[in-house]
Enzyme design. Structure first.
Site, PDB file in Angstrom:
ATOM      1  N   CYS A  12      -5.194  -1.978   0.363  1.00  0.00           N
ATOM      2  CA  CYS A  12      -6.180  -0.910   0.184  1.00  0.00           C
ATOM      3  C   CYS A  12      -6.435  -0.751  -1.313  1.00  0.00           C
ATOM      4  O   CYS A  12      -5.769  -1.363  -2.159  1.00  0.00           O
ATOM      5  CB  CYS A  12      -5.667   0.392   0.779  1.00  0.00           C
ATOM      6  SG  CYS A  12      -4.243   1.068  -0.092  1.00  0.00           S
ATOM      7  N   HIS A  40       5.535  -1.004  -0.227  1.00  0.00           N
ATOM      8  CA  HIS A  40       6.464  -1.289   0.870  1.00  0.00           C
ATOM      9  C   HIS A  40       6.216  -2.680   1.418  1.00  0.00           C
ATOM     10  O   HIS A  40       5.875  -2.845   2.597  1.00  0.00           O
ATOM     11  CB  HIS A  40       6.301  -0.231   1.959  1.00  0.00           C
ATOM     12  CG  HIS A  40       6.997   1.055   1.641  1.00  0.00           C
ATOM     13  ND1 HIS A  40       6.681   2.252   2.218  1.00  0.00           N
ATOM     14  CD2 HIS A  40       8.003   1.329   0.768  1.00  0.00           C
ATOM     15  CE1 HIS A  40       7.461   3.205   1.735  1.00  0.00           C
ATOM     16  NE2 HIS A  40       8.261   2.668   0.843  1.00  0.00           N
ATOM     17  N   HIS A  72       2.856   5.349  -4.292  1.00  0.00           N
ATOM     18  CA  HIS A  72       3.216   6.555  -3.525  1.00  0.00           C
ATOM     19  C   HIS A  72       3.406   7.786  -4.400  1.00  0.00           C
ATOM     20  O   HIS A  72       3.582   8.888  -3.884  1.00  0.00           O
ATOM     21  CB  HIS A  72       4.549   6.356  -2.782  1.00  0.00           C
ATOM     22  CG  HIS A  72       4.578   5.191  -1.881  1.00  0.00           C
ATOM     23  ND1 HIS A  72       5.448   4.134  -2.030  1.00  0.00           N
ATOM     24  CD2 HIS A  72       3.823   4.904  -0.796  1.00  0.00           C
ATOM     25  CE1 HIS A  72       5.242   3.259  -1.068  1.00  0.00           C
ATOM     26  NE2 HIS A  72       4.266   3.692  -0.314  1.00  0.00           N
ATOM     27  N   GLU A 124       5.989   9.117  -0.501  1.00  0.00           N
ATOM     28  CA  GLU A 124       4.768   9.870  -0.829  1.00  0.00           C
ATOM     29  C   GLU A 124       4.976  11.353  -0.538  1.00  0.00           C
ATOM     30  O   GLU A 124       4.569  12.216  -1.333  1.00  0.00           O
ATOM     31  CB  GLU A 124       3.578   9.340  -0.008  1.00  0.00           C
ATOM     32  CG  GLU A 124       2.295  10.124  -0.281  1.00  0.00           C
ATOM     33  CD  GLU A 124       1.163   9.758   0.669  1.00  0.00           C
ATOM     34  OE1 GLU A 124       1.021   8.574   1.027  1.00  0.00           O
ATOM     35  OE2 GLU A 124       0.411  10.672   1.053  1.00  0.00           O
ATOM     36  N   SER A 216       6.984  -0.362   5.993  1.00  0.00           N
ATOM     37  CA  SER A 216       5.664   0.204   5.662  1.00  0.00           C
ATOM     38  C   SER A 216       5.167   1.092   6.798  1.00  0.00           C
ATOM     39  O   SER A 216       4.896   0.617   7.909  1.00  0.00           O
ATOM     40  CB  SER A 216       4.681  -0.937   5.403  1.00  0.00           C
ATOM     41  OG  SER A 216       3.356  -0.521   5.664  1.00  0.00           O
ATOM     42  N   SER A 260      -0.292  -2.669   2.405  1.00  0.00           N
ATOM     43  CA  SER A 260       0.570  -3.226   1.356  1.00  0.00           C
ATOM     44  C   SER A 260       0.891  -4.703   1.596  1.00  0.00           C
ATOM     45  O   SER A 260       1.820  -5.242   0.999  1.00  0.00           O
ATOM     46  CB  SER A 260       1.859  -2.401   1.276  1.00  0.00           C
ATOM     47  OG  SER A 260       2.408  -2.207   2.569  1.00  0.00           O
TER      48      SER A 260
END
Lengths: 296, 296
Positions: A12, A40, A72, A124, A216, A260
């Site tokens: 992303c 991750h 994060h 996060e 993840s 990720s």
């Protein structure tokens, strides 16, 4: 047999940005560390290690080094510590995550009981919670956890990788037990878009391969969404793929990958499948060569 | 046969207050008007008429008279006109409704697109909408009406007599199409409590009689809730009751009444049922004598 990848698979915006910041830093300096694994994904972490970027958890080891804050984010007090100790800080916190941290603080200051919808152990969320003053944010991952509570004014934010339907359930519950609820929808659109594309592909496939770190969250969620619809395997690398998965009942194979998961890992997965199903299609070298599933 | 009334049947706080204000005014003055029927109950409106309080819709007829603003409230511009023309204004707007009007204005001033969940033709909603500046509030009665819209920040308020489940559906939909939603839950607790008590009685009855104005939203909602569970009749007065409703299959008869239904109307209904079922129970003269249904 058909092998197709879901739209919006892989990195992303926030992860791409963090990796690029790290690689750029590695070109210019040695002695670079990330505080915890930068994303991750063990394969990407290993690759960065080969470029001289190591991951440390112990903040006593940061003195005079260049520290990268991962996508994060990091707890407020730890960031303040880094600022006093490090030679330089590269803040690769995803800008969407930074926004969430700001919202948490603002909602608290405006008198809301802050409720974070997410996994309390996810980095996060751990970081996000630290930005709400006085450790007063409540973290819930299920509306059932609200049983017995009542509030005057509630401010809701979400871990960026959560599903909207979960947030909707949480907000519905809060409406029953409070006079006012203010929700800032901090769910990242990229996650929803990727989930939707993966679901569409799952519905058009006989088997789904979900590629990404076993650690993840967003990859695990993709595996759940696909698995609720069709036989699904969650793998980290091509080495986990078994030839036996692809029997004569499997005509359409779908691939998707978490936010990720690096492109090259996905390419290897694609090539391994092509090798096993042996239907004459050639191996590829670029991520962009994988046929993308598009709805008619 | 058992005849029982649901807890919390009849006049709510706001209606009781409005009627008391009107009756007190009638003791002290003549020439009193209400702007529209004071509550949605023709029998009560008739009773007030007999005490010298008439209902007018035409604001040209208010000059030098004493005007009562009814419990639903009144549009902002009409109130301003009354202030210039009337001898005196008695504001019998339900305090919960007044609060809703304030919230509508505040949400607008704080930059929210105001969405009112309610019936756009209901006087409470017509008045409420007028307190949101520039006629910019959107009124919806179903989340489907939001199709095709998207917003940055939405502020939601509700007609006080709506069901929470409806508000929850509306908020869930808004979460899909906006970045932020702030909901001030203006649903009146009295409505929810009455609905819940009526539902419990309906589940313990073979027949429900819902008493209240055919033009009363909250009474119609009670009839719907009961009717979804058991055979239900919505009546305004005892004269509508038919002896044939009470055959040998009916053992438990439940009564409930809307927020605008006067006690004496409910007493008449109770006495008519007792007369028809003729099981030896005596007629009553006070509302408080009706057996209340309580769960074990």
């Amino acid at each position: 047999m058909n092998v197709r990848i879901a739209q919006n698979s892989g990195f992303c915006f926030g992860v791409k940005r963090a990796i690029n910041l790290a690689l750029k830093a590695a070109e210019e300096d040695d002695n670079i560390i990330t505080i915890g694994p930068i994303i991750h994904n063990p394969q990407m972490v290993q690759k960065l290690f080969e470029q001289g970027i190591s991951s440390v958890e112990d903040l006593s080891k940061v003195e005079n080094r260049i520290a990268i804050i991962r996508s994060h984010g990091i707890e407020k007090n730890k960031k303040e510590l880094l600022e006093t100790k490090c030679k330089k800080i590269i803040d690769a916190t995803c800008p969407y995550v930074s926004k969430t941290q700001e919202f948490g603080k603002t909602l608290y200051e405006e008198g809301y009981q802050v409720i974070i919808y997410g996994d309390e152990n996810h980095p996060e969320v751990v970081a996000l919670k630290s930005y709400v003053p006085n450790n007063e944010a409540m973290v819930i991952s299920d509306p059932k956890e609200l049983k017995g509570f009542s509030f005057r004014r509630v401010g809701v934010i979400s871990q960026t990788t959560r599903k909207l339907s979960g947030l909707q359930e949480v907000v519905s519950k809060i409406l029953e037990i409070s006079n006012e609820v203010r929700v800032i929808n901090t769910i990242c659109n990229a996650t929803a878009v990727r989930q939707e594309a993966s679901l569409k592909l799952a519905k058009a496939s006989d088997l789904m391969i979900v590629v990404g770190g076993k650690n993840s969250s967003n990859t695990k969620m993709l595996a759940k969404i696909c698995g609720d619809n069709i036989k699904t395997y969650h793998i980290e690398t091509s080495q986990e793929i078994c030839k036996e998965w692809f029997d004569e009942n499997i005509q359409n194979i779908g691939i998707t990958a978490g936010a990720s998961t690096p492109d090259w890992v996905i390419v290897e997965v694609y090539n391994k499948i092509i090798e096993y199903i042996g239907n004459g299609e050639k191996q590829i070298s670029e991520f962009s060569e994988i046929p993308v599933f598009k709805e008619d």
